[in-house]
Design an enzyme around this catalytic site. Structure first.
Site, PDB file in Angstrom:
ATOM      1  N   ASP A  28     -92.974 -31.980  95.140  1.00 31.45           N
ATOM      2  CA  ASP A  28     -91.749 -31.214  95.346  1.00 31.45           C
ATOM      3  C   ASP A  28     -90.864 -31.281  94.108  1.00 31.45           C
ATOM      4  O   ASP A  28     -90.807 -32.314  93.434  1.00 31.45           O
ATOM      5  CB  ASP A  28     -91.004 -31.780  96.559  1.00 31.45           C
ATOM      6  CG  ASP A  28     -89.911 -30.856  97.046  1.00 31.45           C
ATOM      7  OD1 ASP A  28     -89.925 -29.651  96.689  1.00 31.45           O
ATOM      8  OD2 ASP A  28     -89.028 -31.328  97.783  1.00 31.45           O
ATOM      9  N   ARG A  41     -88.850 -20.062  87.526  1.00 29.82           N
ATOM     10  CA  ARG A  41     -89.539 -20.943  88.465  1.00 29.82           C
ATOM     11  C   ARG A  41     -91.023 -21.083  88.123  1.00 29.82           C
ATOM     12  O   ARG A  41     -91.620 -22.144  88.325  1.00 29.82           O
ATOM     13  CB  ARG A  41     -89.377 -20.420  89.897  1.00 29.82           C
ATOM     14  CG  ARG A  41     -87.970 -20.613  90.453  1.00 29.82           C
ATOM     15  CD  ARG A  41     -87.861 -20.059  91.874  1.00 29.82           C
ATOM     16  NE  ARG A  41     -88.705 -20.779  92.810  1.00 29.82           N
ATOM     17  CZ  ARG A  41     -88.358 -21.911  93.426  1.00 29.82           C
ATOM     18  NH1 ARG A  41     -87.191 -22.476  93.174  1.00 29.82           N
ATOM     19  NH2 ARG A  41     -89.177 -22.482  94.281  1.00 29.82           N
ATOM     20  N   HIS A  45     -93.615 -24.374  88.108  1.00 29.70           N
ATOM     21  CA  HIS A  45     -94.914 -24.494  88.781  1.00 29.70           C
ATOM     22  C   HIS A  45     -96.028 -24.784  87.773  1.00 29.70           C
ATOM     23  O   HIS A  45     -96.947 -25.561  88.057  1.00 29.70           O
ATOM     24  CB  HIS A  45     -95.228 -23.216  89.548  1.00 29.70           C
ATOM     25  CG  HIS A  45     -94.318 -22.985  90.723  1.00 29.70           C
ATOM     26  ND1 HIS A  45     -94.033 -23.949  91.647  1.00 29.70           N
ATOM     27  CD2 HIS A  45     -93.624 -21.866  91.116  1.00 29.70           C
ATOM     28  CE1 HIS A  45     -93.206 -23.462  92.561  1.00 29.70           C
ATOM     29  NE2 HIS A  45     -92.948 -22.215  92.258  1.00 29.70           N
ATOM     30  N   SER A  73     -98.125 -24.662 101.541  1.00 32.26           N
ATOM     31  CA  SER A  73     -97.969 -24.863 102.978  1.00 32.26           C
ATOM     32  C   SER A  73     -98.013 -23.540 103.728  1.00 32.26           C
ATOM     33  O   SER A  73     -97.817 -22.464 103.147  1.00 32.26           O
ATOM     34  CB  SER A  73     -96.653 -25.581 103.278  1.00 32.26           C
ATOM     35  OG  SER A  73     -95.565 -24.685 103.192  1.00 32.26           O
ATOM     36  N   GLU A  75     -95.827 -22.503 105.571  1.00 35.54           N
ATOM     37  CA  GLU A  75     -94.484 -21.943 105.527  1.00 35.54           C
ATOM     38  C   GLU A  75     -94.148 -21.319 104.173  1.00 35.54           C
ATOM     39  O   GLU A  75     -93.162 -20.584 104.050  1.00 35.54           O
ATOM     40  CB  GLU A  75     -93.459 -23.037 105.858  1.00 35.54           C
ATOM     41  CG  GLU A  75     -93.452 -23.472 107.316  1.00 35.54           C
ATOM     42  CD  GLU A  75     -94.677 -24.306 107.691  1.00 35.54           C
ATOM     43  OE1 GLU A  75     -95.199 -25.050 106.825  1.00 35.54           O
ATOM     44  OE2 GLU A  75     -95.128 -24.204 108.846  1.00 35.54           O
ATOM     45  N   TRP A  77     -95.499 -18.957 102.758  1.00 35.56           N
ATOM     46  CA  TRP A  77     -95.639 -17.503 102.765  1.00 35.56           C
ATOM     47  C   TRP A  77     -94.296 -16.801 102.868  1.00 35.56           C
ATOM     48  O   TRP A  77     -94.200 -15.600 102.584  1.00 35.56           O
ATOM     49  CB  TRP A  77     -96.536 -17.058 103.920  1.00 35.56           C
ATOM     50  CG  TRP A  77     -97.979 -17.426 103.744  1.00 35.56           C
ATOM     51  CD1 TRP A  77     -98.660 -18.408 104.392  1.00 35.56           C
ATOM     52  CD2 TRP A  77     -98.926 -16.826 102.848  1.00 35.56           C
ATOM     53  NE1 TRP A  77     -99.967 -18.457 103.966  1.00 35.56           N
ATOM     54  CE2 TRP A  77    -100.163 -17.485 103.018  1.00 35.56           C
ATOM     55  CE3 TRP A  77     -98.835 -15.770 101.922  1.00 35.56           C
ATOM     56  CZ2 TRP A  77    -101.298 -17.139 102.291  1.00 35.56           C
ATOM     57  CZ3 TRP A  77     -99.976 -15.427 101.204  1.00 35.56           C
ATOM     58  CH2 TRP A  77    -101.186 -16.098 101.391  1.00 35.56           C
ATOM     59  N   ARG A  79     -91.817 -17.310 100.977  1.00 35.76           N
ATOM     60  CA  ARG A  79     -91.230 -17.206  99.639  1.00 35.76           C
ATOM     61  C   ARG A  79     -91.403 -15.788  99.097  1.00 35.76           C
ATOM     62  O   ARG A  79     -92.201 -14.998  99.600  1.00 35.76           O
ATOM     63  CB  ARG A  79     -91.893 -18.221  98.698  1.00 35.76           C
ATOM     64  CG  ARG A  79     -91.613 -19.664  99.080  1.00 35.76           C
ATOM     65  CD  ARG A  79     -92.092 -20.621  98.031  1.00 35.76           C
ATOM     66  NE  ARG A  79     -91.753 -22.002  98.370  1.00 35.76           N
ATOM     67  CZ  ARG A  79     -91.880 -23.030  97.542  1.00 35.76           C
ATOM     68  NH1 ARG A  79     -92.342 -22.836  96.312  1.00 35.76           N
ATOM     69  NH2 ARG A  79     -91.535 -24.252  97.927  1.00 35.76           N
ATOM     70  N   LEU A 139    -113.380 -40.527  92.914  1.00 29.80           N
ATOM     71  CA  LEU A 139    -112.192 -40.071  93.641  1.00 29.80           C
ATOM     72  C   LEU A 139    -112.485 -38.800  94.431  1.00 29.80           C
ATOM     73  O   LEU A 139    -113.156 -37.890  93.934  1.00 29.80           O
ATOM     74  CB  LEU A 139    -111.069 -39.804  92.635  1.00 29.80           C
ATOM     75  CG  LEU A 139    -109.796 -39.145  93.180  1.00 29.80           C
ATOM     76  CD1 LEU A 139    -108.986 -40.144  93.995  1.00 29.80           C
ATOM     77  CD2 LEU A 139    -108.958 -38.590  92.035  1.00 29.80           C
ATOM     78  N   ARG A 196     -93.261 -38.577  98.405  1.00 35.84           N
ATOM     79  CA  ARG A 196     -92.617 -37.279  98.226  1.00 35.84           C
ATOM     80  C   ARG A 196     -91.692 -37.371  97.020  1.00 35.84           C
ATOM     81  O   ARG A 196     -90.862 -38.266  96.926  1.00 35.84           O
ATOM     82  CB  ARG A 196     -91.824 -36.840  99.452  1.00 35.84           C
ATOM     83  CG  ARG A 196     -91.199 -35.454  99.223  1.00 35.84           C
ATOM     84  CD  ARG A 196     -90.632 -34.833 100.460  1.00 35.84           C
ATOM     85  NE  ARG A 196     -90.203 -33.468 100.149  1.00 35.84           N
ATOM     86  CZ  ARG A 196     -90.198 -32.463 100.999  1.00 35.84           C
ATOM     87  NH1 ARG A 196     -90.617 -32.659 102.235  1.00 35.84           N
ATOM     88  NH2 ARG A 196     -89.804 -31.261 100.643  1.00 35.84           N
ATOM     89  N   SER A 204     -92.132 -32.265 106.109  1.00 34.19           N
ATOM     90  CA  SER A 204     -92.401 -30.839 105.877  1.00 34.19           C
ATOM     91  C   SER A 204     -93.770 -30.389 106.387  1.00 34.19           C
ATOM     92  O   SER A 204     -94.519 -29.699 105.690  1.00 34.19           O
ATOM     93  CB  SER A 204     -92.253 -30.495 104.392  1.00 34.19           C
ATOM     94  OG  SER A 204     -90.914 -30.675 103.983  1.00 34.19           O
TER      95      SER A 204
END
Length: 253
Positions: A28, A41, A45, A73, A75, A77, A79, A139, A196, A204
């Site tokens: 985040d 932005r 990213h 996430s 959610e 979508w 954006r 990993l 986080r 979230s």
């Protein structure tokens, strides 16, 4: 005068603090990182993707077996369409650029979530990443993409309901363990530590079932600035805690 008793030999392995087997991270703060620098932005990213590459390497160096990252996430979508397109483009770039390197370093890639709403080429790239690396043994990088924990649990409930309706499963046989096997993470151990970044203190909709007994660490560091020092500080906080899983503290006796 009698000789002093000898001190027991120091065993570094016994003294070494435990390293969590599975670390999950809510990445985040990309947007705030960019805003503080007067940048778009997208640049936040992009820098966040660089931080992810670095953290994957660090996790391998530290001996962590599983690293789960919250990539996109359910959610997200909501954006703006342009930002969603940027995020999808960055994922494509990450897979195309980094997959060979991950495979060469014996990293296994797992994707959890749903492909609903994703472009066919992106679905294909994610499947390629899983298929190419499925036999790797270092990993395991778990990418939660187009993922939401509530949606995951609803999918699991539908799978179990279908089994009951078809006569393959009795209602009384639906246990905690059986439900867990119906989740996207059926073959992945629960996270020991959830980190986080950015100072926000909420889950979230991330691994809500799996993180029931995880230790939670919230750091003010924005994701693009999350480096080895920040990672090791979070691990140190984890190592200072006593995990009781509902039992009593050892200090109580």
């Amino acid at each position: 005068m009698s000789a002093s008793p000898e001190k027991p030999a120091h065993n570094p392995a016994e003294a070494a603090p435990p390293v969590p087997r599975h670390v999950a991270i809510i990445m985040d703060g990309n947007g705030r990182w960019a805003a503080r620098r007067g940048l778009p932005r997208f640049e936040g990213h992009r820098r966040g993707m660089e931080a992810l590459r670095n953290v994957v390497r660090i996790a391998g160096d530290l001996g962590i077996d599983y690293l789960t990252v919250y990539g996109f996430s359910s959610e997200n979508w909501s954006r703006p369409a342009a930002e969603i397109a940027d995020l999808m483009g960055l994922l494509r770039h990450f897979v195309r650029r980094d997959l060979a390197d991950l495979h060469r370093n014996n990293v296994r890639v797992r994707i959890i979530g749903t492909d609903e709403g994703l472009a066919p080429d992106l679905v294909g790239l994610l499947a390629e990443a899983e298929n190419l690396t499925r036999d790797n043994t270092a990993l395991t990088l778990v990418v939660a993409f187009n993922y939401g924990a509530r949606q995951e649990m609803a999918r699991a409930a539908r799978r179990l309901a279908a089994d009951v309706a078809a006569g393959r499963l009795a209602v009384d046989d639906i246990s905690v363990e059986r439900f867990a096997k119906a989740l996207d993470t059926a073959d992945i151990p629960d996270p020991d530590l959830v980190i986080r970044t950015s100072g926000e203190q909420r889950m979230s909709n991330f691994l809500l079932w799996q993180a029931a007994y995880a230790e939670l660490v919230f750091t003010p560091v924005l994701w693009p600035d999350f480096d080895r020092g920040a990672f090791e500080e979070a691990l140190s906080e984890y190592q200072r805690r006593e995990r009781r899983f509902g039992g009593l503290s050892s200090a109580i006796g």
